[in-house]
Design a protein around this motif. Structure first.
Motif, PDB file in Angstrom:
ATOM      1  N   TRP A   1      13.013   4.845  -7.848  1.00 44.25           N
ATOM      2  CA  TRP A   1      13.147   3.395  -7.960  1.00 44.25           C
ATOM      3  C   TRP A   1      13.047   2.732  -6.582  1.00 44.25           C
ATOM      4  CZ3 TRP A   1      12.309   1.175 -12.329  1.00 44.25           C
ATOM      5  CH2 TRP A   1      12.720   1.748 -13.529  1.00 44.25           C
ATOM      6  N   LEU A   2      13.447   3.450  -5.534  1.00 45.42           N
ATOM      7  CA  LEU A   2      13.430   2.872  -4.177  1.00 45.42           C
ATOM      8  C   LEU A   2      12.010   2.765  -3.616  1.00 45.42           C
ATOM      9  CD1 LEU A   2      16.555   4.672  -2.685  1.00 45.42           C
ATOM     10  CD2 LEU A   2      16.333   2.240  -3.216  1.00 45.42           C
ATOM     11  N   ALA A   3      11.034   3.317  -4.329  1.00 41.64           N
ATOM     12  CA  ALA A   3       9.649   3.258  -3.848  1.00 41.64           C
ATOM     13  C   ALA A   3       8.862   2.092  -4.430  1.00 41.64           C
ATOM     14  CB  ALA A   3       8.924   4.571  -4.183  1.00 41.64           C
ATOM     15  N   VAL A   4       9.425   1.409  -5.449  1.00 35.29           N
ATOM     16  CA  VAL A   4       8.675   0.309  -6.066  1.00 35.29           C
ATOM     17  C   VAL A   4       8.683  -0.910  -5.143  1.00 35.29           C
ATOM     18  CG1 VAL A   4       9.288   1.139  -8.376  1.00 35.29           C
ATOM     19  CG2 VAL A   4      10.587  -0.740  -7.359  1.00 35.29           C
ATOM     20  N   SER A   5       7.695  -1.771  -5.306  1.00 31.98           N
ATOM     21  CA  SER A   5       7.653  -3.015  -4.521  1.00 31.98           C
ATOM     22  C   SER A   5       7.627  -4.225  -5.445  1.00 31.98           C
ATOM     23  CB  SER A   5       6.423  -3.037  -3.602  1.00 31.98           C
ATOM     24  OG  SER A   5       5.230  -3.000  -4.361  1.00 31.98           O
ATOM     25  N   ALA A   6       8.105  -4.042  -6.680  1.00 35.00           N
ATOM     26  CA  ALA A   6       8.085  -5.126  -7.664  1.00 35.00           C
ATOM     27  C   ALA A   6       8.961  -6.282  -7.214  1.00 35.00           C
ATOM     28  CB  ALA A   6       8.580  -4.608  -9.013  1.00 35.00           C
ATOM     29  N   PRO A   7       8.590  -7.532  -7.582  1.00 35.21           N
ATOM     30  CA  PRO A   7       9.434  -8.683  -7.257  1.00 35.21           C
ATOM     31  C   PRO A   7      10.858  -8.485  -7.766  1.00 35.21           C
ATOM     32  CG  PRO A   7       7.323  -9.407  -8.137  1.00 35.21           C
ATOM     33  CD  PRO A   7       7.363  -7.921  -8.302  1.00 35.21           C
ATOM     34  N   HIS A   8      11.820  -8.881  -6.962  1.00 40.03           N
ATOM     35  CA  HIS A   8      13.251  -8.819  -7.316  1.00 40.03           C
ATOM     36  C   HIS A   8      13.745  -7.396  -7.573  1.00 40.03           C
ATOM     37  CE1 HIS A   8      13.755 -13.136  -7.347  1.00 40.03           C
ATOM     38  NE2 HIS A   8      12.698 -13.264  -8.125  1.00 40.03           N
ATOM     39  N   SER A   9      13.043  -6.389  -7.036  1.00 46.86           N
ATOM     40  CA  SER A   9      13.543  -5.018  -7.170  1.00 46.86           C
ATOM     41  C   SER A   9      14.533  -4.693  -6.062  1.00 46.86           C
ATOM     42  CB  SER A   9      12.389  -4.018  -7.179  1.00 46.86           C
ATOM     43  OG  SER A   9      11.604  -4.140  -6.004  1.00 46.86           O
ATOM     44  N   GLY A  10      14.480  -5.446  -4.948  1.00 39.14           N
ATOM     45  CA  GLY A  10      15.456  -5.272  -3.879  1.00 39.14           C
ATOM     46  C   GLY A  10      15.311  -3.970  -3.112  1.00 39.14           C
ATOM     47  N   THR A  11      14.140  -3.344  -3.184  1.00 38.16           N
ATOM     48  CA  THR A  11      13.880  -2.110  -2.439  1.00 38.16           C
ATOM     49  C   THR A  11      13.331  -2.450  -1.054  1.00 38.16           C
ATOM     50  OG1 THR A  11      11.606  -2.025  -3.218  1.00 38.16           O
ATOM     51  CG2 THR A  11      13.275  -0.938  -4.594  1.00 38.16           C
ATOM     52  N   THR A  12      13.247  -1.445  -0.185  1.00 34.48           N
ATOM     53  CA  THR A  12      12.671  -1.690   1.143  1.00 34.48           C
ATOM     54  C   THR A  12      11.219  -2.174   1.056  1.00 34.48           C
ATOM     55  OG1 THR A  12      14.174  -0.137   2.225  1.00 34.48           O
ATOM     56  CG2 THR A  12      12.108  -0.637   3.374  1.00 34.48           C
ATOM     57  N   PRO A  13      10.345  -1.541   0.242  1.00 39.29           N
ATOM     58  CA  PRO A  13       8.979  -2.082   0.146  1.00 39.29           C
ATOM     59  C   PRO A  13       8.950  -3.530  -0.357  1.00 39.29           C
ATOM     60  CG  PRO A  13       9.038   0.140  -0.735  1.00 39.29           C
ATOM     61  CD  PRO A  13      10.470  -0.253  -0.482  1.00 39.29           C
ATOM     62  N   ASP A  14       9.816  -3.868  -1.310  1.00 36.88           N
ATOM     63  CA  ASP A  14       9.882  -5.249  -1.811  1.00 36.88           C
ATOM     64  C   ASP A  14      10.345  -6.194  -0.706  1.00 36.88           C
ATOM     65  OD1 ASP A  14      10.191  -7.571  -3.473  1.00 36.88           O
ATOM     66  OD2 ASP A  14      12.283  -7.025  -3.821  1.00 36.88           O
TER      67      ASP A  14
ATOM     68  N   LEU B   1       0.826  -1.206   0.000  1.00 39.37           N
ATOM     69  CA  LEU B   1       0.000   0.000   0.000  1.00 39.37           C
ATOM     70  C   LEU B   1       0.860   1.256   0.000  1.00 39.37           C
ATOM     71  CD1 LEU B   1      -2.864  -0.980   2.502  1.00 39.37           C
ATOM     72  CD2 LEU B   1      -3.009  -0.808   0.009  1.00 39.37           C
ATOM     73  N   LEU B   2       1.933   1.239   0.791  1.00 38.16           N
ATOM     74  CA  LEU B   2       2.838   2.390   0.836  1.00 38.16           C
ATOM     75  C   LEU B   2       3.463   2.629  -0.543  1.00 38.16           C
ATOM     76  CD1 LEU B   2       4.424   4.590   2.344  1.00 38.16           C
ATOM     77  CD2 LEU B   2       6.122   2.832   2.940  1.00 38.16           C
ATOM     78  N   SER B   3       3.916   1.549  -1.178  1.00 31.87           N
ATOM     79  CA  SER B   3       4.509   1.669  -2.504  1.00 31.87           C
ATOM     80  C   SER B   3       3.504   2.228  -3.511  1.00 31.87           C
ATOM     81  CB  SER B   3       5.021   0.306  -2.975  1.00 31.87           C
ATOM     82  OG  SER B   3       5.501   0.382  -4.298  1.00 31.87           O
ATOM     83  N   ALA B   4       2.277   1.697  -3.472  1.00 37.56           N
ATOM     84  CA  ALA B   4       1.233   2.157  -4.404  1.00 37.56           C
ATOM     85  C   ALA B   4       0.940   3.642  -4.201  1.00 37.56           C
ATOM     86  CB  ALA B   4      -0.040   1.337  -4.208  1.00 37.56           C
ATOM     87  N   GLU B   5       0.925   4.077  -2.947  1.00 40.38           N
ATOM     88  CA  GLU B   5       0.665   5.488  -2.639  1.00 40.38           C
ATOM     89  C   GLU B   5       1.800   6.385  -3.161  1.00 40.38           C
ATOM     90  OE1 GLU B   5      -1.617   8.607  -1.136  1.00 40.38           O
ATOM     91  OE2 GLU B   5      -2.134   6.487  -1.340  1.00 40.38           O
ATOM     92  N   LEU B   6       3.046   5.946  -2.929  1.00 43.06           N
ATOM     93  CA  LEU B   6       4.199   6.730  -3.380  1.00 43.06           C
ATOM     94  C   LEU B   6       4.261   6.813  -4.907  1.00 43.06           C
ATOM     95  CD1 LEU B   6       6.931   5.352  -0.916  1.00 43.06           C
ATOM     96  CD2 LEU B   6       5.995   7.680  -0.947  1.00 43.06           C
TER      97      LEU B   6
END
Length: 393
Positions: A274-287, A229-234
């Protein structure tokens, strides 16, 4: 990784490992996009990124149980534990390097897995509170560090990745191999250590208690949903997606579709969004938080379902007790299947392997044996551990 003190608990842990194994098989065999479209399939929506992340989280739980569970071992015992884990890591990495030579388009996780075990060594002696603090910090800081380091490494190391699975020859290119393992490869261990740490935290809990199991389930679901949800909002209201679509790779790829399936091959640089995405294998905090939360929820569900009846999830827990052997077998089968003309029906190929894995797992359990590669890894680890313990006395 088994202890004799808590067979019921470990049945649930094995079942979660079985979910990870079958989830990874699904992403390797079934299409992740609906044919002829950029629409994610249910396989991608359910398992992409989550299955391999669950594999790593359960590995962390195994390390925690191996080193004392709720009360981490101390002094000589801990030192012997670390020696055993280091040897286990080397054996797993060597198996991964051998498999890297097999013709396949599957990103093999075992070399990274071995490196993660080595990186976990400083953390296995920490108590729960310190471990939780390290874990939270790692999940927040590691993605930022990776974002800053990737362009520097790409400029300094040529080539910056091995361009496939690591093999023995890559040892002769240590800079490229290190860059690939830590930052530029499919399973960058800089961020993936976060999954091992989450597993260590879970393994330091009293997992036999109903309250802990329910709390873990609730916390896992909350983390998984909250991160998404946080990623979607950002990306939406915050304007992140618009900014990413304006980057070179945002224009080159169908980015909105890839956010559901994975960002492999996308250059995640040039924008902090890029750090806001939550896509699989993105390696970000949301992911990382989403995948770790999903993994915690799966582990808790498996523990709850096997609480009264340890064999309730036998089709998952039996193969889950020998995933190293079955994963290796799966890679070899897929290498062979990719040469068939015409290619086998993916769904049939998946079900044949799932049924075979369940049958093999149950057979080995019935004869009270572990898988051959499990025996190799644990035998070498136990010999090193016992040798270290005796040398200390």
């Amino acid at each position: 990784m088994h202890t004799k003190s808590a067979p019921r608990r470990l049945t649930g842990i094995d079942a979660a490992r079985g979910v990870a194994l079958f989830g990874m098989m699904s992403t390797h065999i079934l299409p992740l996009y609906a044919p002829g479209t950029t629409e994610a399939t249910w396989t991608a929506l359910v398992f992409s990124g989550r299955a391999s992340g669950l594999f790593a989280v359960v590995a962390g739980i195994g390390l925690a149980l191996l080193t004392g569970g709720r009360f981490p071992h101390r002094d000589r015992t801990l030192s012997a534990d670390r020696t055993g884990i280091a040897v286990r890591a080397v054996v797993i990495a060597l198996i991964g390097l051998v498999l890297g030579g097999v013709e396949t388009n599957i990103a093999i996780i075992l070399v990274h897995y071995g490196v993660l075990f080595l990186l976990a060594l400083p953390f296995v002696g920490l108590r729960l509170r310190a471990l939780a603090a390290w874990t939270a910090g790692w999940l927040l800081v590691a993605p930022v560090a990776a974002y800053l380091l990737r362009p520097l490494v790409a400029a300094a190391v040529d080539p910056p990745s091995v361009g496939g699975n690591p093999v023995f020859e890559h040892i002769l290119e240590p800079g490229t191999l290190a860059a690939d393992l830590f930052l530029t490869g499919y399973y960058p261990v800089l961020q993936w250590l976060g999954f091992i740490l989450v597993g260590l935290v879970i393994g330091r809990l009293d997992l036999s208690r109903l309250g802990v199991q329910l709390g873990l389930l609730g916390a896992g679901v909350l983390a998984a949903v909250g991160a998404r949800l946080l990623s979607a909002e950002l990306l939406g209201q915050g304007g992140g997606l618009t900014a990413l679509l304006a980057t070179p790779d945002g224009r080159r790829y169908p980015l909105e579709a890839m956010l559901d399936v994975g960002l492999a091959g996308v250059d995640q640089s040039g924008s902090w969004w890029w750090l806001a995405v939550s896509a699989p294998h993105s390696g970000t905090t949301p992911d990382l938080v989403h995948v770790a939360g999903s993994a915690a929820a799966v582990v808790a569900a498996c523990l709850l379902l096997t609480r009264r009846f340890p064999q309730a999830l036998l089709p998952l827990s039996a193969p889950g007790a020998m995933t190293l052997t079955l994963y290796t077998l799966h890679i070899c089968v897929m290498s062979w299947a990719d040469t068939l003309v015409p290619l086998a029906d993916p769904l049939l190929l998946l079900w044949l392997q799932v049924v075979a894995a369940i049958a093999i797992g149950i057979l080995f359990q019935r004869v009270r044996s572990r898988g051959p590669l499990e025996l190799l890894a644990s035998g070498a680890a136990n010999a090193a551990r016992d040798g270290r313990a005796e040398a200390r006395h």
